[in-house]
Design a protein around this motif. Structure first.
Motif, short mmCIF file in Angstrom:
data_model
loop_
_atom_site.label_atom_id
_atom_site.label_comp_id
_atom_site.label_asym_id
_atom_site.label_seq_id
_atom_site.Cartn_x
_atom_site.Cartn_y
_atom_site.Cartn_z
N HIS A 66 0.81 -1.22 0.00
CA HIS A 66 0.00 0.00 0.00
C HIS A 66 0.85 1.28 0.00
O HIS A 66 0.45 2.28 -0.58
N ILE A 67 2.00 1.23 0.68
CA ILE A 67 2.80 2.45 0.74
C ILE A 67 3.22 2.88 -0.67
O ILE A 67 3.32 4.07 -0.96
N ARG A 68 3.42 1.90 -1.55
CA ARG A 68 3.77 2.26 -2.93
C ARG A 68 2.63 3.02 -3.60
O ARG A 68 2.82 4.07 -4.21
N ALA A 69 1.43 2.45 -3.47
CA ALA A 69 0.26 3.09 -4.10
C ALA A 69 0.07 4.50 -3.55
O ALA A 69 -0.14 5.46 -4.30
N ILE A 70 0.17 4.63 -2.23
CA ILE A 70 -0.08 5.92 -1.59
C ILE A 70 0.99 6.93 -2.00
O ILE A 70 0.69 8.03 -2.45
N GLY A 122 0.21 13.87 -7.61
CA GLY A 122 -0.69 15.01 -7.46
C GLY A 122 -2.04 14.72 -6.83
O GLY A 122 -2.85 15.63 -6.70
N GLN A 123 -2.31 13.48 -6.45
CA GLN A 123 -3.61 13.21 -5.82
C GLN A 123 -3.45 13.11 -4.31
O GLN A 123 -2.82 12.19 -3.81
N LEU A 124 -4.05 14.04 -3.59
CA LEU A 124 -3.97 14.01 -2.14
C LEU A 124 -5.14 13.23 -1.57
O LEU A 124 -6.20 13.19 -2.17
N PRO A 125 -4.94 12.64 -0.38
CA PRO A 125 -6.08 11.98 0.26
C PRO A 125 -7.16 13.02 0.57
O PRO A 125 -6.83 14.13 0.97
N SER A 126 -8.42 12.65 0.35
CA SER A 126 -9.49 13.60 0.63
C SER A 126 -10.78 12.83 0.86
O SER A 126 -10.76 11.62 0.95
N ASN A 127 -11.88 13.58 0.89
CA ASN A 127 -13.15 12.93 1.22
C ASN A 127 -13.98 12.51 0.05
O ASN A 127 -15.09 12.03 0.24
N ILE A 163 -7.64 6.87 -2.18
CA ILE A 163 -6.31 6.87 -1.59
C ILE A 163 -6.40 6.85 -0.06
O ILE A 163 -5.67 6.12 0.62
N ARG A 164 -7.32 7.64 0.46
CA ARG A 164 -7.51 7.65 1.91
C ARG A 164 -7.86 6.25 2.41
O ARG A 164 -7.35 5.80 3.43
N ARG A 165 -8.71 5.54 1.67
CA ARG A 165 -9.12 4.21 2.10
C ARG A 165 -7.94 3.23 2.07
O ARG A 165 -7.80 2.37 2.95
N ILE A 166 -7.09 3.34 1.06
CA ILE A 166 -5.93 2.45 0.99
C ILE A 166 -5.03 2.72 2.18
O ILE A 166 -4.55 1.80 2.85
N GLU A 185 -1.93 12.26 7.66
CA GLU A 185 -3.09 11.44 7.37
C GLU A 185 -3.13 10.22 8.31
O GLU A 185 -4.17 9.84 8.83
N GLU A 186 -1.96 9.65 8.54
CA GLU A 186 -1.87 8.51 9.47
C GLU A 186 -2.28 8.92 10.88
O GLU A 186 -3.04 8.23 11.55
N ALA A 187 -1.73 10.07 11.31
CA ALA A 187 -2.00 10.52 12.67
C ALA A 187 -3.50 10.73 12.86
O ALA A 187 -4.08 10.31 13.86
N ALA A 188 -4.12 11.37 11.86
CA ALA A 188 -5.56 11.63 11.97
C ALA A 188 -6.33 10.32 12.03
O ALA A 188 -7.25 10.16 12.82
N PHE A 189 -5.94 9.36 11.20
CA PHE A 189 -6.70 8.12 11.19
C PHE A 189 -6.48 7.29 12.44
O PHE A 189 -7.40 6.62 12.93
N LEU A 190 -5.28 7.34 12.98
CA LEU A 190 -5.03 6.57 14.21
C LEU A 190 -5.99 7.01 15.32
O LEU A 190 -6.46 6.20 16.10
#
Ligand code: ATP
Ligand code: MG
Length: 879
Positions: free
Chosen positions: A290-294, A301-306, A313-316, A367-372
């Motif tokens: 997954h880290i590769r995909a992210i 240019g694609q940031l994680p979003s809603n 990307i956020r889901r991955i 993004e990780e910190a927020a999801f944790l």
């Protein structure tokens, strides 16, 4: 052992020797393709050639393409980590023929490469061939069959049906049979037990497809029929990681040198060994994949979003964090520490990651910190459900955990099982299906066949130089979305800019001179780009009748005022970008933009809020450049390398073969790759005024600004507002007037408070005087004139301090509404069992209200002020 770098290079060298042009990978995130969120195969960047929209600059091309299969037609996400040969992001090696060689060469070369260059054992290879489909009038691919028979015995050639061996670009469009190559990597003893052919296309982890050769030779029409394509093409895709597994003699893609460095790093940091436990192995594979995909998607240019691609990307990322948290004990952000490793590993082929390493790592970390934090909330929620004593976790809840908290079904099921519960999987699937249906409904579009008026005609954009031109229609079609019918029109020449690069599309008219000499105006509401095709959109029902008959000529004219204002905003965006680099630093890079006639919006990488002083500096630089009236220097069709040498801001996410256009406003200030429309000289912008600065995502800020007439209007409006205030205040010095006003207000407020206090004391004395002994209780009920509920409360407490054995009821009109307060001495509550909240509720009926509080003090509000008198009289009866 051949390392992966060499394997990749040998592929490219092999095809270069066969006359192929080697091109770079297109970005993972696609521009201008409404049908795809991410590049999911090698052919995505060449669609225009297959669709005949554009002539390929080279007839033979080869590359390695970053692909992502996590949404839409190809979605392998749930397999990833659990199996050993599907990835979210993988490299697809490909060779292409655009109307050049066909099946013979493609098959011959694939055989030569695999068996002679890579020396894969011939007896382990299998090929599949399309068996034909009588119902659909499709013949067997006897050509491919005959070609394979030269190399493989009959029992190594398998026939496949339409689903496996016939490729289609979409509902309509180019299509054709395909031929896959599979390899059997099992031990000889395993093979002795069962021949490989029985395992081909059977999801066996060691009998896998490595290469697919697609032969495009038909066109699927909207009515479902097939027509032969005039130009036949070859499109091949070989999974690089699977190829490495085969060549390196491994049993899993993750055992190759593509993944081992990452896996070993994860293993070391988690203190667990890879290969010892199924669960932790899966988790390590998930993270390494997954880290590769992210990382690569963020770099492109694609940031994680809603929403949309950002949400995927956020889901991955959440899936990876969750696996790391649960199985590897990573309770703090961890994934971002893998970025430097990947950046170095791929610096040769995909330099975009290395170049943006810090930014990418920072985005991932936040993004990780927020999801944790969310994850912990989710786990607590699950814990509550377990403790609530239910037997089954409802499908709705399982879905919420999945959707909001990123808990995959298997995790929820596992936790449930550990606690002796079951989950309602059917209910979950129903919720899931409902969500999918929701997103599908939103986007169902039915496209009719193109009606082609001019064959073999390429469309030319003349809008950089002209606002109006004569044109002819190449093709048009009707498209229906949500019952709304629209026409798409493609012209041979057009001044209409198709929405792209953040700039909105042009609107305008097509003035059509009909055969009888009359003129029909067709309004173009918007212009979009589909890949490189410029598509004019019209809701005018007359399109069909006008273009299905002969017409004399068309004059295409855009809305010039809108275009000019848009150009001001676009050029100002470039000036802002350059000014920001000067003021904030060279790390500032464009992360997105919107340019329309009204405003400009510019998103850029930066880790802190831009301060007011910095904004002022940026704005001053931009306006200085505007006044310098710098002439536009525009160069078209510049090779990308040359553009970079000119100092063009490195823009990742450009795709090979895009015509690169360089826009310069003073070579020492602003040089950018850009396809948009601009002012002839910066003076036209007039004025740029920044209106807002905000945060968009981790590490990304947004600036909004207006220019030209909009900036003038903004400044005038502000000026008028100030003038109006001055007039109202009859002020010569507005600043002094306002500060005097504020000072006076403070003084008056203080005076008022003092007066009120005085009054409250007065009322207090009056109440104290009125307290009388009633049935052994010191009682008073009074209607008082107090300004706030708080003043009532304070008064009540003060009286309670002075008087023992007290039963006091206060009633007042506060801001036009009735208020009651009831206060009791402790002895009345303790000994006589009185309760102020009960009493207040009883009294509140008089004022049509309600309230409550504690046993010794309670308040109520209501609607009927007239009832206050009744409150006082009723209170006396309650003692
Ligand atoms: P499979 O049936 O194994 O999922 P596919 O039919 O989806 O493969 P194609 O769409 O034909 O594969 O893609 C071409 C090649 O890309 C495949 O032969 C395979 O080697 C590779 N490939 C496809 N999907 C993946 C993936 N998710 N991860 C890694 N490689 C893949
Ligand atoms: Mg697949």
């Amino acid at each position: 052992m051949l390392d992966s770098k060499t394997i990749r290079q040998q592929f490219l060298d092999f095809f270069q020797e066969k006359g192929h042009q080697i091109v770079p990978s297109a970005p993972l995130v696609l521009k201008n393709d409404p049908t795809l969120m991410f590049t999911n195969s090698g052919m995505a960047q060449f669609k225009d050639y297959f669709l005949g929209n554009k002539v390929a600059p080279f007839k033979r091309v080869a590359d390695t393409q970053k692909c992502l299969r996590v949404s839409g037609k190809h979605n392998d996400l749930e397999e990833v980590g659990h199996d050993t040969y599907h990835h979210t992001m993988f490299e697809m090696l490909g060779n292409w023929s655009f109307g050049d060689y066909f099946k013979k060469e493609a098959i011959e070369w694939s055989w030569e490469l695999l068996t002679e260059v890579y020396k894969l054992p011939k007896d382990r290879l299998y090929a599949t061939v399309f068996e034909g489909d009588a119902k659909d009038n499709m013949p067997q691919d006897s050509e491919a069959l005959a070609l394979w028979k030269q190399y493989l015995p009959d029992d190594h050639i398998l026939f496949g049906n339409k689903k496996d061996n016939f490729w289609e670009m979409g509902e309509t469009g180019p299509c054709g049979p395909c031929s896959e190559i599979h390899i059997d990597l099992r031990d000889a003893s395993e093979i002795a037990k069962m021949p490989g052919r029985d395992l081909v296309n059977n999801d066996h982890p060691q009998v896998v497809e490595i290469w697919n050769n697609v032969f495009m030779q038909f066109q699927r029409m909207a009515d479902g029929s097939l027509q032969p394509l005039p130009d036949r093409h070859v499109d091949t895709g070989m999974g690089f990681e699977r190829l490495c597994m085969a060549i390196q003699g491994k049993q899993s893609n993750y055992d190759t040198d593509v993944f081992q460095p990452t896996i070993q790093f994860i293993a070391a940091k988690s203190g667990k060994k890879y290969g010892e436990n199924r669960q932790t192995d899966v988790a390590m594979r998930v993270l390494a994949d997954h880290i590769r995909a992210i990382a690569f998607t963020v770099a492109d240019g694609q940031l994680p979003s809603n929403n949309k691609a950002g949400y995927v990307i956020r889901r991955i990322l959440r899936r990876a964090v969750r696996y790391g948290y649960t199985f590897l004990g990573f309770k703090e952000p961890f994934l971002h520490t893998l970025v430097p490793l990947l950046a170095d590993q791929f610096s040769g082929v995909f330099p975009e990651l290395k170049a943006q390493q810090d930014f990418v790592a920072k985005v991932i970390q936040e993004e990780e910190a927020a999801f944790l934090r969310t994850l912990e909330v989710g786990l607590r929620k699950l814990d509550e459900i377990v403790k609530s004593g239910v037997q089954t976790i409802e499908g709705k809840v399982v879905f919420e955990l999945y959707d909001t908290f990123g808990f995959p079904l298997d995790l929820t099921a596992l936790i449930a099982r550990e606690n002796g519960l079951v989950i309602d999987e059917v209910g979950f699937q129903a919720e899931m299906a409902a969500q999918k249906a929701r997103s599908r409904n939103a986007a169902t579009t039915e496209a009719g066949d193109w009606v082609i008026l001019l064959e073999d005609e390429e469309s030319e954009f003349v809008g950089y130089d002209y606002m109006q031109t004569n044109a002819r229609v190449i093709k048009y079609r009707a498209v229906t979305t949500k019952n709304k019918k629209q026409f798409q029109i493609v012209l041979d020449r057009t001044p209409f800019y198709g929405e792209s690069g953040g700039q909105v599309g042009d609107s305008g008219t097509l003035a059509v001179v009909l055969a009888d000499g009359s003129v029909k105006n067709i309004r173009i509401s918007d212009t979009k780009k589909e890949n490189d095709l410029i598509v004019h959109l019209s809701e005018d029902a007359a399109v069909e009748s006008v273009f299905s008959a002969d017409y004399q000529s068309i004059t295409a004219t855009i809305n010039q005022a809108a275009r000019l204002q848009t150009a001001c905003n676009h050029s100002a965006t470039h000036l802002l970008h350059a000014a920001m680099k000067e003021v904030l630093g060279s790390h500032v890079n464009q992360k997105g933009s919107l340019v329309n006639p009204e405003v400009l919006r510019f998103d850029f990488s930066h880790f802190a809020k831009v301060t007011d002083e910095e904004l002022a500096k940026i704005e001053a630089i931009v306006n200085t450049r505007i006044r310098e009236n710098i002439a536009l220097n525009e160069r078209r069709n510049v090779p990308i390398e040359e553009a970079k040498n000119m100092g063009a801001m490195a823009l990742f996410g450009e795709k090979y073969g895009d015509f690169v256009r360089v826009i310069t406003f003073n070579p020492a200030f602003s040089v950018e790759l850009c396809g948009g429309t601009h002012v002839a000289a910066t003076g036209q912008i007039g004025l740029c005024k920044i209106t807002a600065e905000s945060s968009v995502a981790a590490g990304v800020r947004r600036i909004e600004a207006v220019t030209g007439v909009a900036a003038e209007a903004l400044v005038s409006a502000q000026f008028n507002l100030l003038q109006e205030l001055k007039d109202t205040l009859k002020a010569t010095d507005l600043r002094k007037s306002v500060s005097d006003l504020l000072e006076e207000k403070t003084k008056l407020t203080k005076q008022l408070e003092a007066l009120q206090n005085e009054k409250t004391q007065q009322i207090k004395q009056e109440i104290l005087a009125k307290i009388e002994n009633k049935n052994g209780v010191n009682f008073a009920a009074e209607k008082v004139a107090l300004p706030t509920a708080d003043a009532m409360r304070q008064l009540a407490f003060e009286v309670r301090q002075k008087v023992e054995n007290l039963f006091l009821v206060l009633a007042a009109e506060v801001d036009g509404k009735p208020q009651i307060a009831v206060i009791l001495s402790d002895n009345l509550v303790a000994d006589k069992g009185l309760d102020a909240s009960k009493i207040v509720r009883e009294l509140a009926k008089n004022i049509q209200g309600g309230g409550g509080g504690q046993a010794f003090f309670a308040t109520a509000g209501g609607k009927n002020t007239a009832g206050l008198a009744a409150v006082v009289t009723q209170a006396a009866t309650l003692v």
